[in-house]
Write a protein that holds these residues in place. Structure first.
Motif, PDB file in Angstrom:
ATOM      1  N   LYS A   8       0.663  -0.978  -0.198  1.00 58.79           N
ATOM      2  CA  LYS A   8       0.097  -0.421  -0.178  1.00 58.79           C
ATOM      3  C   LYS A   8       0.857   1.154  -0.449  1.00 58.79           C
ATOM      4  N   CYS A   9       0.300   2.057  -1.483  1.00 58.05           N
ATOM      5  CA  CYS A   9       1.396   3.118  -0.898  1.00 58.05           C
ATOM      6  C   CYS A   9       0.748   4.262   0.464  1.00 58.05           C
ATOM      7  N   TRP A  17       2.658   7.408  -8.120  1.00 59.54           N
ATOM      8  CA  TRP A  17       1.748   6.479  -7.494  1.00 59.54           C
ATOM      9  C   TRP A  17       0.627   7.133  -6.657  1.00 59.54           C
ATOM     10  N   THR A  18       0.277   6.396  -6.402  1.00 54.04           N
ATOM     11  CA  THR A  18      -1.675   6.692  -5.854  1.00 54.04           C
ATOM     12  C   THR A  18      -1.571   6.733  -4.677  1.00 54.04           C
ATOM     13  N   ASP A  21      -3.504   3.467  -2.286  1.00 52.87           N
ATOM     14  CA  ASP A  21      -3.695   2.334  -3.205  1.00 52.87           C
ATOM     15  C   ASP A  21      -2.967   1.098  -3.198  1.00 52.87           C
ATOM     16  N   TYR A  23      -0.211  -1.494  -5.267  1.00 60.27           N
ATOM     17  CA  TYR A  23       0.123  -1.391  -5.791  1.00 60.27           C
ATOM     18  C   TYR A  23       1.368  -3.232  -6.078  1.00 60.27           C
ATOM     19  N   ASP A  38       0.908   3.691 -11.297  1.00 63.24           N
ATOM     20  CA  ASP A  38       0.452   3.870 -11.710  1.00 63.24           C
ATOM     21  C   ASP A  38       0.309   3.421 -13.589  1.00 63.24           C
TER      22      ASP A  38
END
Length: 77
Positions: A8-9, A17-18, A21, A23, A38
């Motif tokens: 998780k970012c 990146w968000t 979110d 990844y 992203d």
């Protein structure tokens, strides 16, 4: 043990990146992970190293080689 993770970012000052979110990442030598961004979720161009091992078993990873700060969190297993 699988060498695939979901990270998780939690912080991104670079814009690749968000925050919040999840990844996909792949574990490589020395505890480092390769993580997508992203634009290319399966990308392997970003290397993140462990920066903190928490008591609850979670790990924080930080992307290196950039001017900003990007941090990911691996959930405790």
């Amino acid at each position: 043990m699988s060498n695939l993770l979901s990270l998780k970012c939690t912080k991104d000052t670079e814009g690749w990146w968000t925050e919040g979110d999840i990844y996909p990442a792949r574990v490589v030598a020395g505890g480092f992970v390769l993580v997508g961004d992203d634009e290319e979720l399966d990308g392997e161009g970003w290397s993140a190293g462990p920066m903190e091992y928490r008591e609850d078993g979670s790990v924080l990873y930080q992307v290196g080689g950039i001017d900003g700060e990007v941090v990911f969190e691996e959930a405790a297993q």
